[in-house]
Scaffold this motif. Sequence first.
Motif, mmCIF file in Angstrom:
data_model
loop_
_atom_site.group_PDB
_atom_site.id
_atom_site.type_symbol
_atom_site.label_atom_id
_atom_site.label_comp_id
_atom_site.label_asym_id
_atom_site.label_seq_id
_atom_site.Cartn_x
_atom_site.Cartn_y
_atom_site.Cartn_z
ATOM 1 N N TYR A 163 3.205 -12.539 -0.067
ATOM 2 C CA TYR A 163 1.823 -12.749 0.392
ATOM 3 C C TYR A 163 1.288 -14.065 -0.172
ATOM 4 O O TYR A 163 0.706 -14.886 0.543
ATOM 5 C CB TYR A 163 0.949 -11.571 -0.071
ATOM 6 N N TYR A 164 1.542 -14.259 -1.455
ATOM 7 C CA TYR A 164 1.083 -15.482 -2.116
ATOM 8 C C TYR A 164 1.781 -16.725 -1.543
ATOM 9 O O TYR A 164 1.143 -17.754 -1.301
ATOM 10 C CB TYR A 164 1.339 -15.371 -3.619
ATOM 11 N N MET A 165 3.088 -16.612 -1.323
ATOM 12 C CA MET A 165 3.843 -17.747 -0.786
ATOM 13 C C MET A 165 3.301 -18.186 0.575
ATOM 14 O O MET A 165 3.199 -19.376 0.855
ATOM 15 C CB MET A 165 5.318 -17.350 -0.592
ATOM 16 N N PRO A 169 -3.132 -11.132 -3.134
ATOM 17 C CA PRO A 169 -3.614 -10.019 -2.304
ATOM 18 C C PRO A 169 -4.851 -9.382 -2.943
ATOM 19 O O PRO A 169 -4.979 -9.347 -4.161
ATOM 20 C CB PRO A 169 -2.438 -9.053 -2.269
ATOM 21 N N GLU A 170 -5.731 -8.908 -2.084
ATOM 22 C CA GLU A 170 -7.011 -8.349 -2.556
ATOM 23 C C GLU A 170 -6.839 -6.969 -3.179
ATOM 24 O O GLU A 170 -5.996 -6.189 -2.762
ATOM 25 C CB GLU A 170 -7.963 -8.166 -1.359
ATOM 26 N N GLY A 171 -7.694 -6.672 -4.137
ATOM 27 C CA GLY A 171 -7.798 -5.305 -4.643
ATOM 28 C C GLY A 171 -6.689 -4.923 -5.602
ATOM 29 O O GLY A 171 -5.602 -5.486 -5.578
ATOM 30 N N GLU A 200 0.812 -1.225 0.000
ATOM 31 C CA GLU A 200 0.000 0.000 0.000
ATOM 32 C C GLU A 200 0.841 1.269 0.000
ATOM 33 O O GLU A 200 0.344 2.347 -0.284
ATOM 34 C CB GLU A 200 -0.941 0.004 1.220
ATOM 35 N N ARG A 201 2.109 1.129 0.338
ATOM 36 C CA ARG A 201 2.942 2.321 0.498
ATOM 37 C C ARG A 201 3.590 2.808 -0.791
ATOM 38 O O ARG A 201 4.248 3.846 -0.803
ATOM 39 C CB ARG A 201 4.014 2.053 1.554
#
Lengths: 237, 237
Positions: B211-213, B219-221, B156-157
Motif C-alpha cells: 500500500y505504501y509503495m 494505510p488508515e486506521g 482487514e482479513r
Amino acid sequence: MVSTHILSAYDDELKFLSRRISEMGGLAEQMVSDAVRALVNSDAALAQKVISDDVILDAAEREVGDKAIITIARRQPVAADLREIIGSIRIASDLERVGDLGKNTAKRVIAVQGSGVPRKLARGIEHLSELALVQLKEVLDVYTNRSAEKANAIRERDEEIDAMYTSLFRELLTYMMEDPRNITSCTHLLFCAKNIERIGDHATNIAETIYYMTTGAQPEGERPKDDTSNTVGAVTE
Amino acid sequence: MVSTHILSAYDDELKFLSRRISEMGGLAEQMVSDAVRALVNSDAALAQKVISDDVILDAAEREVGDKAIITIARRQPVAADLREIIGSIRIASDLERVGDLGKNTAKRVIAVQGSGVPRKLARGIEHLSELALVQLKEVLDVYTNRSAEKANAIRERDEEIDAMYTSLFRELLTYMMEDPRNITSCTHLLFCAKNIERIGDHATNIAETIYYMTTGAQPEGERPKDDTSNTVGAVTE
C-alpha cells in the motif's frame, strides 16, 4: 557557504534519525521492564500503561521510515551514509517489534492475575528479562558508538538467553504437570518467556545491522536464532 | 541511445528485485505448507527439508538487501521508485521471518512425534495454516499487480486468522487439562499455532508495505496486530 549550509542540514537529518532511534530504544526498554514488573506484581494499571505506550513507538517507527526516505531522496547518499539511513529503518523496525512483545506480555497480566504463580517462576521470568534488557541496553550503546567489534560480541551472547529460556520452559511444563489448574496461567507465562527470548533475538538483529552499517559487510557465520525448547519432550515418547 | 541503455539496465535492476521477492514468497509458502504437513504426518524427513530450505531464504534476503542498496546508490531514485526499492527490503525481511516460523514449526515435529495428537487438533492446525497460506498467496499476487485497494482488503482479513487461533488455543488448553500427559506435545502445538498466526501478521505487514509503495501513504486506521488469546482464562480466576 551554501554547500556548508547544505551539508550541515544533511548532518542534522542524520542526527535526527539517530536521536529518534535512541529515544525509541529507551522507550522499548522501559516498556519491557514495565511489562515484566506488571506481570510479577499483578499490576493491571502498569500493564495498561505499556499497552498505551506502544502507540508512541509505532508512530516513531513510521516517522523514522518517512524521514529516512525523504533524506535519501533529497541527499542521494552513497556508501556509509546510505547504509546508515537504511540501517535506521531496520533498527526502528526491530525496536517497534520489541515494543509489540512488551505489549503482548502486558496483555497477559490479567490472564495470569490471581492464579498464584509461584515466586520461583516469577523470578525466572524476571531474570530472563534482565538478561534481555542488558542485551538491549548494550546494543543501544553500541549503536551510539558504532563499534563493529562490540556489535559482534553482543551477537554471540544471545545463546545465554536461549539456554535460560529453555530451562524456564522445562520448569513451567513441570509445574503444569504437577497441577492441571496451573495450565492456563503457565501457558501465558510460557508465551511471556518466549516474548522475552525474542527480544534477545531483536537485540541480535540490531547488532547485525550496526555491524553492517559500520563495515558494509554481513557478520560472519551463522548465529543461533532459535531457542532449543523444541528438544524438550523430544526423547520422552 | 546511452540514456535508454542506462534506463533499461535500471529497469532490469528493479525487475530483478521483484522477481527475487516473488521467488522468496514461493519458497516461504512451500516451507510453511511442508512444515505443517510434516507436523500432521510426523514426517521427520520433510521437517528436515524445511530446516535446510531456510538457509536459501536467509541468503535471498541478504541478496535483496545488498542489491537494493547498490541500486539506490547507483540510480539515486526518488518518489515511487525509491519507495519500491525500500519496500523490497521490507518485504524480503517479512518473508525471511515467515521462513523462520516455518522452520521453528518443523523443529517441533520431533517433540510432538508419537504423542498421539488427536486428529481434531491436527486438523485445527492444518486449517489455520490454510487460512494463513491463502493470505500469503494473495498478498504475493497483490505484490505482482501492485493494487493498493486489494492490499487494504487483505489487511482487514487478518482478524479471521486471529479468531481461529484463539479458538484453537482454547481447545489445546482443554486437552491438556483433560490429561496432563498431553502437556508437552500440546505446548509445542500451541507454539506451532502461534507461529502460523504470526505468518498472517507478516502477510498483513507485506500488504501495508505494498500500500505504501503504490500510494506513498500509510494505510488508515489501526489494525489488529495481536490475537485475543490473552483473554483466555482472564475471567476464570
